[in-house]
Design a protein around this motif. Structure first.
Motif, mmCIF file in Angstrom:
data_model
loop_
_atom_site.group_PDB
_atom_site.id
_atom_site.type_symbol
_atom_site.label_atom_id
_atom_site.label_comp_id
_atom_site.label_asym_id
_atom_site.label_seq_id
_atom_site.Cartn_x
_atom_site.Cartn_y
_atom_site.Cartn_z
ATOM 1 N N THR A 1 -97.460 23.113 -54.585
ATOM 2 C CA THR A 1 -97.409 24.365 -53.325
ATOM 3 C C THR A 1 -96.927 24.250 -51.968
ATOM 4 N N LEU A 2 -96.820 25.327 -51.240
ATOM 5 C CA LEU A 2 -95.788 25.406 -49.734
ATOM 6 C C LEU A 2 -96.824 26.505 -49.032
ATOM 7 N N THR A 3 -97.872 26.019 -48.160
ATOM 8 C CA THR A 3 -99.263 26.750 -47.885
ATOM 9 C C THR A 3 -98.055 27.617 -46.104
ATOM 10 N N VAL A 4 -98.567 28.894 -45.776
ATOM 11 C CA VAL A 4 -97.045 29.219 -44.349
ATOM 12 C C VAL A 4 -98.666 29.560 -43.570
ATOM 13 N N VAL A 5 -99.577 29.652 -42.665
ATOM 14 C CA VAL A 5 -100.226 30.388 -41.975
ATOM 15 C C VAL A 5 -99.810 31.032 -40.637
ATOM 16 N N PRO A 6 -100.619 31.309 -39.994
ATOM 17 C CA PRO A 6 -99.510 32.461 -38.978
ATOM 18 C C PRO A 6 -99.820 31.416 -37.932
ATOM 19 N N ARG A 7 -98.316 31.087 -37.174
ATOM 20 C CA ARG A 7 -98.955 30.621 -35.938
ATOM 21 C C ARG A 7 -99.797 31.109 -34.586
ATOM 22 N N THR A 8 -100.147 29.817 -33.886
ATOM 23 C CA THR A 8 -101.676 30.043 -33.227
ATOM 24 C C THR A 8 -100.437 30.377 -31.597
ATOM 25 N N GLU A 9 -101.438 30.844 -30.924
ATOM 26 C CA GLU A 9 -100.317 30.990 -29.502
ATOM 27 C C GLU A 9 -101.738 30.596 -28.991
ATOM 28 N N LEU B 1 -94.182 16.864 -50.216
ATOM 29 C CA LEU B 1 -93.488 18.075 -49.254
ATOM 30 C C LEU B 1 -95.300 17.048 -48.303
ATOM 31 N N SER B 2 -93.733 17.803 -46.942
ATOM 32 C CA SER B 2 -94.110 16.876 -45.589
ATOM 33 C C SER B 2 -93.487 17.685 -44.217
ATOM 34 N N PRO B 3 -94.742 18.211 -43.671
ATOM 35 C CA PRO B 3 -96.583 18.710 -43.996
ATOM 36 C C PRO B 3 -96.528 19.812 -45.312
ATOM 37 N N ASP B 4 -97.737 20.234 -46.042
ATOM 38 C CA ASP B 4 -97.855 21.235 -47.067
ATOM 39 C C ASP B 4 -98.366 22.617 -46.680
ATOM 40 N N ARG B 5 -98.475 22.526 -45.188
ATOM 41 C CA ARG B 5 -99.399 23.513 -44.690
ATOM 42 C C ARG B 5 -98.818 23.422 -43.447
ATOM 43 N N VAL B 6 -98.140 24.570 -43.308
ATOM 44 C CA VAL B 6 -96.796 24.678 -41.826
ATOM 45 C C VAL B 6 -97.116 25.886 -41.166
ATOM 46 N N MET C 1 -77.718 16.404 -62.924
ATOM 47 C CA MET C 1 -77.220 17.825 -61.314
ATOM 48 C C MET C 1 -78.924 17.753 -61.374
ATOM 49 N N LEU C 2 -80.150 17.541 -60.185
ATOM 50 C CA LEU C 2 -81.318 17.897 -59.668
ATOM 51 C C LEU C 2 -80.913 19.876 -59.441
ATOM 52 N N GLN C 3 -82.062 20.184 -59.883
ATOM 53 C CA GLN C 3 -82.158 21.838 -59.392
ATOM 54 C C GLN C 3 -84.069 21.660 -59.282
ATOM 55 N N ASP C 4 -84.648 22.364 -57.845
ATOM 56 C CA ASP C 4 -86.210 22.779 -58.086
ATOM 57 C C ASP C 4 -85.820 24.396 -57.575
ATOM 58 N N ARG C 5 -86.748 24.335 -58.453
ATOM 59 C CA ARG C 5 -86.930 26.116 -58.507
ATOM 60 C C ARG C 5 -88.259 25.952 -56.872
ATOM 61 N N TYR D 1 -96.528 29.993 -51.309
ATOM 62 C CA TYR D 1 -95.475 29.804 -52.442
ATOM 63 C C TYR D 1 -95.478 28.632 -53.409
ATOM 64 N N PRO D 2 -95.362 29.169 -54.896
ATOM 65 C CA PRO D 2 -94.808 27.810 -55.174
ATOM 66 C C PRO D 2 -93.661 27.006 -55.230
#
Length: 460
Positions: free
Chosen positions: A175-183, A79-84, A108-112, A148-149
């Motif tokens: 694991t992808l971590t989606v953090v709040p946006r910062t203003e 993952l690039s990046p793993d925290r967005v 056939m490759l599939q990712d969940r 999110y896994p």
């Protein structure tokens, strides 16, 4: 079968799984072959029997061949990046390596991935030579914060005739971590922050006296003028006075997460605005040199009470954003748990409140007494949740104007928040109001001092 048991061996289980992988085409061929064989027996047509056996044998042979296939492949995900931040895409790179000595067929490759990140990515890989590899990538994006896994990665094998398909899964997850946006916020001085910047920053005592000094051992490069001779004689080695240590101005960001205080949900809800605003305020104050902690109505405190406060601001910002990424509504009825955590001398207190009744407005007023300065952003729940025809106040709810009045009477710099407001604009308004209050208090204090001197004939 194994000694009296009801389950087959792993080989038999794999074979059953292979037969379970028959496609619609393979099942149709098998059914047609069996039907032709039955008809040949009834009609006495041996040629039809040979056709039926051929139709039935083809999918069975494909199952056996695919079952015996032993591809040795390795899969990895990066993952690039793993925290967005929310509403920002992240790139996922999949790499498949053929570790066997034989080339593979079509794979056939599939990712969940969770549905909030988009549809499941599927890729068809051509023949991979022995020792070779293939790389494919896709992007994921979420408007909702959270963790999110991703995975497991699935590899689907198929025979050339499309009679059978087998799915092999890898065990690794990411694991992808989606953090709040910062203003970004304007660098305006707020009440109570002058003690943490420039010449006004608080310092611990140099402890240079003979009785209260706390010395340390001499280090190469220390100024010889700082040697403390009494401690040197006592310890038998050179001891120097400690340097003056600057203290960071402290700030507590209070976030009201009560479900009863925030109506509605989704990325455009009042609660999500409050979470994003808390993240922006914390990141901004950390950049300005504050020691920041996040406090919720449940009493949760990040960093915790055992933190020394010496961690890097980038690490603290990451910890706060990770906490806010998974923060949900609480079942708390009030703000008492947060009030208990505030011990006093908190420095600057920045709060994001939802709907308050009279009791909780009183608790918020008591919080003001335990901080040096306090700024409150009060979300107008009616404005955020108003439908086309408008809705009334719920029982016990205090209108936002009354909430602001109660908080201001307690000493808060309180501002209302309605849909469309930006934290940057409110931040500047809060700084202006806090500065006006400070000037007014100073003027009132000067007038009172002059009146007292006049009443006493100029005597102090």
């Amino acid at each position: 079968m194994t000694g009296g048991g009801s389950e087959g061996t792993p080989q038999q289980g794999a074979l059953r799984a292979a037969f379970g992988g028959l496609t619609t085409r393979g099942r149709s061929f098998l059914a047609a072959g069996l039907a032709a064989a039955a008809c040949s027996y009834v009609l006495g047509q041996p040629d039809l029997l040979r056709v039926g056996l051929l139709l039935a044998a083809l999918p069975l042979v494909c199952v056996l061949v695919l079952h015996r296939t032993r591809y040795r492949v390795a899969g990895s995900r990066t993952l690039s990046p793993d925290r967005v931040p929310a509403a920002t895409a992240s790139r996922v790179l999949l790499r498949m390596e053929n570790l066997s000595r034989l080339p593979t067929g079509v794979l056939m490759l599939q990712d969940r991935v969770p549905y909030v990140l988009g549809p499941r990515p599927r890729f068809v890989l051509d023949r991979v030579e022995a020792g070779g590899h293939r790389e494919v990538s896709y992007r994921v994006r979420s408007d909702l914060r959270g963790r999110y896994p991703l995975g497991p990665l699935e590899l689907r094998l198929s025979d050339p005739f499309g009679m059978c398909e087998l799915t092999r899964s890898f065990s690794s997850f990411d694991t992808l971590t989606v953090v709040p946006r910062t203003e970004p916020l304007p660098a305006v001085p707020l009440a109570g922050e002058t003690a943490g910047h420039g010449e006004g920053r608080l310092h611990s005592p140099a402890l240079a006296g003979d009785d209260d000094v706390i010395p340390r051992g001499y280090r190469h490069g220390d100024d010889l003028r700082r040697i403390h001779w009494r401690s040197t004689a006592r310890h038998g080695e050179l001891m120097v006075r400690r340097e003056e240590q600057p203290q960071k101005a402290r700030c507590t960001v209070l976030l009201d997460t009560r479900e009863s205080a925030h109506r509605g949900s989704g990325p455009d809800s009042a609660f999500e605005w409050a979470v994003t605003a808390a993240a922006s305020a914390a990141a901004h104050l950390l950049e300005r040199g504050f020691s920041v902690r996040l406090l919720t109505d449940t009493g949760q405190c990040v960093p915790g009470p055992d933190s020394t406060g010496s961690s890097d601001s980038a690490d603290t910002a990451g910890l706060l954003l990770d906490t806010l990424a998974v923060l949900e509504h609480s079942e708390e009825e009030g703000l008492s748990a947060a009030y208990d955590v505030l011990r006093g001398g908190e420095g600057l207190l920045v709060a994001f409140f939802g709907d308050l009744d009279e009791e909780q407005a009183a608790v918020a007023g008591q919080m003001r007494r335990r901080s040096g300065a306090a700024i409150a952003f009060v979300l107008d729940g009616e404005a955020w949740h108003r439908g086309p025809g408008g809705i009334g106040f719920t029982a016990g709810q205090v209108p936002v104007a009354e909430r602001l009045r109660l908080l201001r009477q307690a000493g808060w710099t309180a501002l209302p928040v309605v849909p469309g407001d930006t934290l940057a604009g409110l931040w500047r308004t809060a700084a202006d109001q806090a500065g006006a209050v400070s000037v007014r208090v100073a003027d009132e204090g000067g007038d009172a001092y002059g009146a007292a001197r006049a009443a006493t004939g100029g005597r102090s």
